[in-house]
Design a protein around this motif. Structure first.
Motif, PDB file in Angstrom:
ATOM      1  N   LEU A 112      65.618  30.968  17.007  1.00  0.00           N
ATOM      2  CA  LEU A 112      65.478  31.656  18.285  1.00  0.00           C
ATOM      3  C   LEU A 112      66.484  32.791  18.445  1.00  0.00           C
ATOM      4  O   LEU A 112      66.634  33.336  19.546  1.00  0.00           O
ATOM      5  CB  LEU A 112      65.637  30.644  19.435  1.00  0.00           C
ATOM      6  CG  LEU A 112      64.566  29.540  19.485  1.00  0.00           C
ATOM      7  CD1 LEU A 112      64.847  28.571  20.625  1.00  0.00           C
ATOM      8  CD2 LEU A 112      63.172  30.138  19.612  1.00  0.00           C
ATOM      9  N   VAL A 113      67.156  33.145  17.359  1.00  0.00           N
ATOM     10  CA  VAL A 113      68.149  34.215  17.391  1.00  0.00           C
ATOM     11  C   VAL A 113      67.555  35.475  16.769  1.00  0.00           C
ATOM     12  O   VAL A 113      66.972  35.417  15.682  1.00  0.00           O
ATOM     13  CB  VAL A 113      69.429  33.806  16.624  1.00  0.00           C
ATOM     14  CG1 VAL A 113      70.468  34.926  16.674  1.00  0.00           C
ATOM     15  CG2 VAL A 113      70.003  32.514  17.196  1.00  0.00           C
ATOM     16  N   VAL A 118      72.421  37.803  14.651  1.00  0.00           N
ATOM     17  CA  VAL A 118      72.972  36.854  13.672  1.00  0.00           C
ATOM     18  C   VAL A 118      74.331  37.369  13.207  1.00  0.00           C
ATOM     19  O   VAL A 118      74.456  38.511  12.761  1.00  0.00           O
ATOM     20  CB  VAL A 118      72.017  36.689  12.471  1.00  0.00           C
ATOM     21  CG1 VAL A 118      72.650  35.814  11.389  1.00  0.00           C
ATOM     22  CG2 VAL A 118      70.689  36.089  12.927  1.00  0.00           C
ATOM     23  N   LEU A 119      75.355  36.539  13.309  1.00  0.00           N
ATOM     24  CA  LEU A 119      76.718  36.986  13.039  1.00  0.00           C
ATOM     25  C   LEU A 119      76.884  37.545  11.633  1.00  0.00           C
ATOM     26  O   LEU A 119      77.681  38.459  11.407  1.00  0.00           O
ATOM     27  CB  LEU A 119      77.699  35.824  13.259  1.00  0.00           C
ATOM     28  CG  LEU A 119      77.895  35.369  14.710  1.00  0.00           C
ATOM     29  CD1 LEU A 119      78.809  34.150  14.775  1.00  0.00           C
ATOM     30  CD2 LEU A 119      78.476  36.507  15.546  1.00  0.00           C
ATOM     31  N   LYS A 163      58.299  24.659  18.846  1.00  0.00           N
ATOM     32  CA  LYS A 163      58.793  24.406  17.494  1.00  0.00           C
ATOM     33  C   LYS A 163      57.745  23.674  16.665  1.00  0.00           C
ATOM     34  O   LYS A 163      57.104  22.729  17.132  1.00  0.00           O
ATOM     35  CB  LYS A 163      60.074  23.567  17.555  1.00  0.00           C
ATOM     36  CG  LYS A 163      60.719  23.307  16.199  1.00  0.00           C
ATOM     37  CD  LYS A 163      61.993  22.498  16.358  1.00  0.00           C
ATOM     38  CE  LYS A 163      62.661  22.262  15.020  1.00  0.00           C
ATOM     39  NZ  LYS A 163      63.906  21.461  15.164  1.00  0.00           N
ATOM     40  N   LEU A 164      57.566  24.131  15.447  1.00  0.00           N
ATOM     41  CA  LEU A 164      56.696  23.461  14.493  1.00  0.00           C
ATOM     42  C   LEU A 164      57.517  22.396  13.781  1.00  0.00           C
ATOM     43  O   LEU A 164      58.504  22.705  13.107  1.00  0.00           O
ATOM     44  CB  LEU A 164      56.160  24.476  13.484  1.00  0.00           C
ATOM     45  CG  LEU A 164      55.110  23.985  12.488  1.00  0.00           C
ATOM     46  CD1 LEU A 164      53.755  23.867  13.180  1.00  0.00           C
ATOM     47  CD2 LEU A 164      55.017  24.937  11.306  1.00  0.00           C
ATOM     48  N   TYR A 194      60.657  27.648  14.237  1.00  0.00           N
ATOM     49  CA  TYR A 194      59.999  28.408  15.287  1.00  0.00           C
ATOM     50  C   TYR A 194      59.278  29.626  14.718  1.00  0.00           C
ATOM     51  O   TYR A 194      58.438  30.224  15.384  1.00  0.00           O
ATOM     52  CB  TYR A 194      61.020  28.881  16.325  1.00  0.00           C
ATOM     53  CG  TYR A 194      61.498  27.789  17.261  1.00  0.00           C
ATOM     54  CD1 TYR A 194      60.763  27.447  18.390  1.00  0.00           C
ATOM     55  CD2 TYR A 194      62.679  27.109  17.015  1.00  0.00           C
ATOM     56  CE1 TYR A 194      61.197  26.460  19.263  1.00  0.00           C
ATOM     57  CE2 TYR A 194      63.128  26.119  17.875  1.00  0.00           C
ATOM     58  CZ  TYR A 194      62.382  25.797  18.990  1.00  0.00           C
ATOM     59  OH  TYR A 194      62.814  24.809  19.852  1.00  0.00           O
ATOM     60  N   ALA A 195      59.624  30.021  13.518  1.00  0.00           N
ATOM     61  CA  ALA A 195      59.047  31.232  12.930  1.00  0.00           C
ATOM     62  C   ALA A 195      57.538  31.079  12.751  1.00  0.00           C
ATOM     63  O   ALA A 195      57.037  29.997  12.421  1.00  0.00           O
ATOM     64  CB  ALA A 195      59.708  31.523  11.586  1.00  0.00           C
TER      65      ALA A 195
END
Length: 313
Positions: A112-113, A118-119, A163-164, A194-195
């Motif tokens: 979900l980011v 993403v750091l 979510k799958l 989630y993708a």
């Protein structure tokens, strides 16, 4: 043939207890063969658990595989002892001057980011760009598959509403493709993401060979024509209880998750889950090592060149 990993790595005793042949560094050095050099970029929080899962799958091959562990940065993590990371993991600066037969990039809990949030997104870009000139074949798993599609095809992030989670049936689309040799026409594999990987979307926007799909989960396995990039959107490496632990974690965080599909007997979380994907997980990694790595890689890695690769099976 075995995998070669440091004798003190926690996975060593676990794999030996499972009757998996793990070769000591001293014995490996005495053999007059060139092992495959595989780099495992571990992005998962529980690194010991994840490295053991992948090492188990890499062991199912007649080839000797020398695995090195790579971390994305030097930030401390609450899920893995710092001593373990400092002892067994490489920083990218330590390996960037070398060539490797294979690279595996694991999933990460970043569904979900947004990529730009993403750091370590810049580090991921650097490593994936480096792999084009230094790695024979790269295997992207789950979140890494989504990241790879973004960096190689500029595909935007596509996210499902829910979510799958569960174990899904898949159909193969080319039984003669090397990655699918030995596969049944239908097989089971776990997903936890989630993708969204729509077959129609990937077919329209990429030149990938789409090799296996699910009506519920979308694309499971795809590869570039030259087999230098392979995308696995699920988790063939998962242990029997991994989805269970994720389900309990999500419950504990008040997320009200759905029960993982086709996982617990009778769809009852009180029943111990059964692994129904193990054989095809081993076969997938064996095929990748053989047909995408061993059959393609130069004998002398110092002479690595993109000109070495052909599109022949």
């Amino acid at each position: 043939m075995p995998i070669k990993i440091p004798d003190q790595l926690p996975a060593t005793d676990i794999l030996r207890s499972e009757n998996i042949f793990v070769m000591s560094e001293a014995r490996a050095a005495s053999q007059e063969i060139r092992p495959l050099k595989v780099l495992l970029l571990n992005l998962m929080p529980k690194k010991i658990e994840t490295e053991t899962q992948f090492l188990r799958l890499l062991s199912n091959s007649p080839l000797q595989v020398d695995v090195e562990l790579l971390r994305i940065d030097n930030r401390p993590t609450k899920n893995t002892p710092t001593e373990h990371l400092d002892t067994f993991y490489r920083q990218f600066d330590m390996v960037k001057g070398r060539n490797f037969d294979g690279l595996i990039v694991t999933g990460a809990p970043l569904g979900l980011v947004q990529f730009e949030d993403v750091l370590y997104w810049e580090e991921i870009q650097t490593i994936m760009n480096w792999a084009k000139a230094h790695v024979t074949s790269t295997l992207f798993v789950c979140w890494a598959a989504q990241a790879g599609l973004k960096l190689l095809y500029d595909l935007p992030k596509r996210t499902r509403k829910e979510k799958l989670s569960g174990v899904y049936y898949h159909q193969i689309h080319d039984c003669h493709h090397p990655m699918l040799r030995g596969f049944d026409d239908t097989f089971l594999a776990p997903h936890s993401r989630y993708a969204d990987f729509s077959p129609e979307y990937l077919a329209e926007h990429t030149d990938l060979d789409i090799l296996a799909t699910s009506e519920q989960a979308g694309v499971y396995l795809a590869a570039t024509k030259d087999k230098r990039n392979v995308f696995v959107t699920g988790h063939p490496e998962y242990d029997v209880n991994t989805l269970h632990h994720e389900y309990l974690r999500d419950l504990g965080e008040g997320m009200e998750p759905n029960i993982p599909v086709n996982y617990y007997p009778g769809d009852n979380p009180e029943n111990p889950p059964v692994a129904s994907w193990r054989s095809h997980g081993h076969l997938l990694f064996s095929n990748w090592l053989n047909y995408c790595v061993y059959q393609q890689t130069p004998y002398d890695l110092e002479h690595f060149s993109e000109d070495n690769f052909t599109r022949d099976d």
